[in-house]
Write an enzyme that holds these catalytic residues in place. Structure first.
Site, mmCIF file in Angstrom:
data_model
loop_
_atom_site.group_PDB
_atom_site.id
_atom_site.type_symbol
_atom_site.label_atom_id
_atom_site.label_comp_id
_atom_site.label_asym_id
_atom_site.label_seq_id
_atom_site.Cartn_x
_atom_site.Cartn_y
_atom_site.Cartn_z
ATOM 1 N N ARG A 34 8.957 15.946 13.497
ATOM 2 C CA ARG A 34 9.738 15.319 14.583
ATOM 3 C C ARG A 34 10.143 16.336 15.643
ATOM 4 O O ARG A 34 10.257 16.003 16.823
ATOM 5 C CB ARG A 34 10.977 14.636 14.023
ATOM 6 C CG ARG A 34 10.591 13.391 13.268
ATOM 7 C CD ARG A 34 11.768 12.607 12.819
ATOM 8 N NE ARG A 34 11.257 11.354 12.269
ATOM 9 C CZ ARG A 34 11.985 10.315 11.993
ATOM 10 N NH1 ARG A 34 13.272 10.344 12.189
ATOM 11 N NH2 ARG A 34 11.446 9.221 11.507
ATOM 12 N N LYS A 195 6.658 -7.071 1.125
ATOM 13 C CA LYS A 195 7.300 -8.366 1.404
ATOM 14 C C LYS A 195 6.730 -9.041 2.634
ATOM 15 O O LYS A 195 6.717 -8.458 3.720
ATOM 16 C CB LYS A 195 8.794 -8.143 1.619
ATOM 17 C CG LYS A 195 9.512 -7.833 0.330
ATOM 18 C CD LYS A 195 10.986 -7.956 0.547
ATOM 19 C CE LYS A 195 11.713 -8.124 -0.784
ATOM 20 N NZ LYS A 195 13.130 -8.315 -0.593
ATOM 21 N N GLY A 351 6.754 2.813 8.582
ATOM 22 C CA GLY A 351 7.033 3.856 7.593
ATOM 23 C C GLY A 351 5.970 4.109 6.543
ATOM 24 O O GLY A 351 5.450 5.222 6.439
ATOM 25 N N GLY A 374 11.232 1.458 12.504
ATOM 26 C CA GLY A 374 11.850 0.228 13.002
ATOM 27 C C GLY A 374 11.464 -0.065 14.444
ATOM 28 O O GLY A 374 11.216 -1.214 14.821
HETATM 29 P P1 AMP Z 1 6.735 -2.434 3.246
HETATM 30 O O1 AMP Z 1 7.939 -1.552 3.324
HETATM 31 O O2 AMP Z 1 7.043 -3.886 3.275
HETATM 32 O O3 AMP Z 1 5.653 -2.029 4.222
HETATM 33 O O4 AMP Z 1 6.132 -2.193 1.820
HETATM 34 C C1 AMP Z 1 5.634 -0.953 1.370
HETATM 35 C C2 AMP Z 1 5.650 -0.976 -0.116
HETATM 36 O O5 AMP Z 1 4.829 -2.040 -0.562
HETATM 37 C C3 AMP Z 1 5.097 0.271 -0.768
HETATM 38 O O6 AMP Z 1 6.155 0.925 -1.414
HETATM 39 C C4 AMP Z 1 4.086 -0.269 -1.772
HETATM 40 O O7 AMP Z 1 4.202 0.325 -3.039
HETATM 41 C C5 AMP Z 1 4.459 -1.741 -1.868
HETATM 42 N N1 AMP Z 1 3.343 -2.565 -2.328
HETATM 43 C C6 AMP Z 1 2.111 -2.652 -1.830
HETATM 44 N N2 AMP Z 1 1.358 -3.482 -2.575
HETATM 45 C C7 AMP Z 1 2.135 -3.944 -3.582
HETATM 46 C C8 AMP Z 1 1.926 -4.817 -4.685
HETATM 47 N N3 AMP Z 1 0.735 -5.375 -4.902
HETATM 48 N N4 AMP Z 1 2.953 -5.065 -5.512
HETATM 49 C C9 AMP Z 1 4.139 -4.470 -5.293
HETATM 50 N N5 AMP Z 1 4.416 -3.643 -4.271
HETATM 51 C C10 AMP Z 1 3.422 -3.370 -3.423
#
Ligand code: AMP
Length: 393
Positions: A34, A195, A351, A374
């Site tokens: 950064r 999610k 991220g 964000g």
């Molecule tokens: P996000 O912050 O929503 O972009 O999610 C990132 C996180 O999603 C990472 O920590 C991954 O480990 C998790 N992730 C990706 N695929 C899966 C999965 N099939 N089941 C559970 N977590 C997941």
């Protein structure tokens, strides 16, 4: 967009909002990227004969906290900028006023952590005014906080006619524009992560813009369930099932092709060492959960990625933090690298995908890797960020 290249800063005292919110472990800065990202802006102003007053936050302090003082990072700042950097022990107090007023051309001053004042995050007008009085003009180069209407990122702009996009902010804005409004077709968005709920606003916005969408990782299982699949114990947000169906319909209406996984590497437990098996995406064993993209999925994703000319990547397609389930995300990074090599423009933002490309050492293969989590997500949702708006008005 008024950029710093359009101005000569000779003899100007320039307040620069930077994002030096770097990770610190045991008093050592563990990642200086950064600080490196702000160097070009600081160098340009100094080479014009201007001086720099750097304003940044560090962590989320509650009042003054010694462990979040800029003292902790000053050595790293000096090392990266390759010059002596003065440090003030306050933000708008006596020490800052004295040091700012006696700054000579080409000197750099770093103010104390701006978030030691609650007025910063409150976007306090009076605080912003006092801060503005330290300099003659203002540059925002902190994309990572441009989505916050804080005093030093947004409100302060009101007090300047000479206000500019720093080099980093300019690059971020241009990269987003390249994907969202002027990307060469076919334009592909790859969305992954845990999610679906957190990515709905992005999906709704990009459906109007892109030609293809790859949906992978944990969020894809809610789509599989919406389509009648048996997803075993895979992560799923039942409350989003109807929204997933709406998104599929809206994609059809907008002539956008959504590519969902065909198979998944599944395990019995959420554990790196849990035994795994490949299942068809619509028929996962009752005791299993999807952890990574399967081989047929990767073949189908590869084809789409290699034919795309503009690629946005946000979110991993598996639990990439577990080495045994990182193959899919790694493979995706490889396909995007290949496509970029053939001339596609690739933007990695958000991220976890940024963490993934760094972990796999492929960040230099991408056209642009965003520095803002964000702020990037809000830009992809189609919002104009307050910090950017304030520079334009
Ligand atoms: P996000 O912050 O929503 O972009 O999610 C990132 C996180 O999603 C990472 O920590 C991954 O480990 C998790 N992730 C990706 N695929 C899966 C999965 N099939 N089941 C559970 N977590 C997941």
């Amino acid at each position: 967009m008024r950029t710093i290249d359009q101005f000569n800063f000779c003899n100007q005292k320039v307040i620069i909002r930077v994002d030096f919110n770097v990770p610190i472990d045991k008093n050592t800065v563990t990642d200086t990227s950064r600080i490196e990202a702000a160097k070009q802006t600081i160098d340009k102003i100094c080479s014009d004969g201007g001086s720099c007053i750097l304003v940044s936050h560090l962590g989320r302090p509650n009042g003054f906290q010694d462990e979040l003082s800029m003292k902790k990072i000053i050595d790293s700042v000096e090392k990266v900028l390759d010059k002596k950097v003065l440090l003030s022990n306050d933000v708008i107090g006596e020490d800052s006023i004295l040091k700012a007023s006696s700054l000579k051309p080409r000197e750099v001053l770093l103010l104390e952590n701006v978030r030691f004042h609650k007025e910063e995050t409150e976007g306090d007008l009076n605080f912003a005014k006092q801060l503005s009085q330290l300099g003659d003009c203002y540059v925002n180069d902190a994309f990572g906080t441009a989505h916050r209407a804080h005093a030093s990122t947004t409100i302060i702009s009101k007090f300047f006619t000479n206000k500019f996009f720093g080099k980093l902010l300019e690059k971020e804005v241009l990269a987003i524009k390249k994907v969202m409004s002027s990307g060469q077709k076919p334009v592909l968005a790859i969305l992954g992560g845990a999610k679906i709920s957190s990515k709905i606003p992005i999906l709704k916005n990009i459906i109007k813009i892109v030609d293809d969408i790859i949906i992978g990782g944990g969020m894809s299982f809610t789509f599989s369930k919406a389509l009648g699949g048996n997803i075993g114990k895979s992560i799923c947000e039942d409350s989003m099932i109807d929204i997933c169906r709406d998104i599929l319909k809206s994609a059809e209406k907008n002539n956008v092709k959504i590519h969902l996984p065909l198979d998944a590497i599944c395990s019995l437990d959420f554990d790196n060492n849990s035994s795994s098996e490949v299942f068809d995406i619509m028929n996962i064993g009752d005791d299993y959960q999807g952890m990574d993209a399967g081989p047929n999925t990767l073949k189908s994703f590869e084809k789409v990625i290699l034919k795309s000319k503009t690629i946005l990547w946000n979110g991993p397609v598996g639990v990439f933090e577990f080495p045994n389930f990182s193959n899919g995300t790694k493979a995706l990074g490889k396909y995007i690298s290949e496509s970029t090599d053939k001339g596609a423009f690739s933007l990695v933002g958000g991220g976890d995908s940024v963490a993934a490309v760094k972990a796999f050492g492929i960040q230099n293969n991408m056209s642009y890797v965003s520095t803002g989590g964000g702020a990037m997500l809000e830009s992809l949702e189609g919002k104009t960020l307050p910090g950017i708006n304030a520079l334009l008005s």
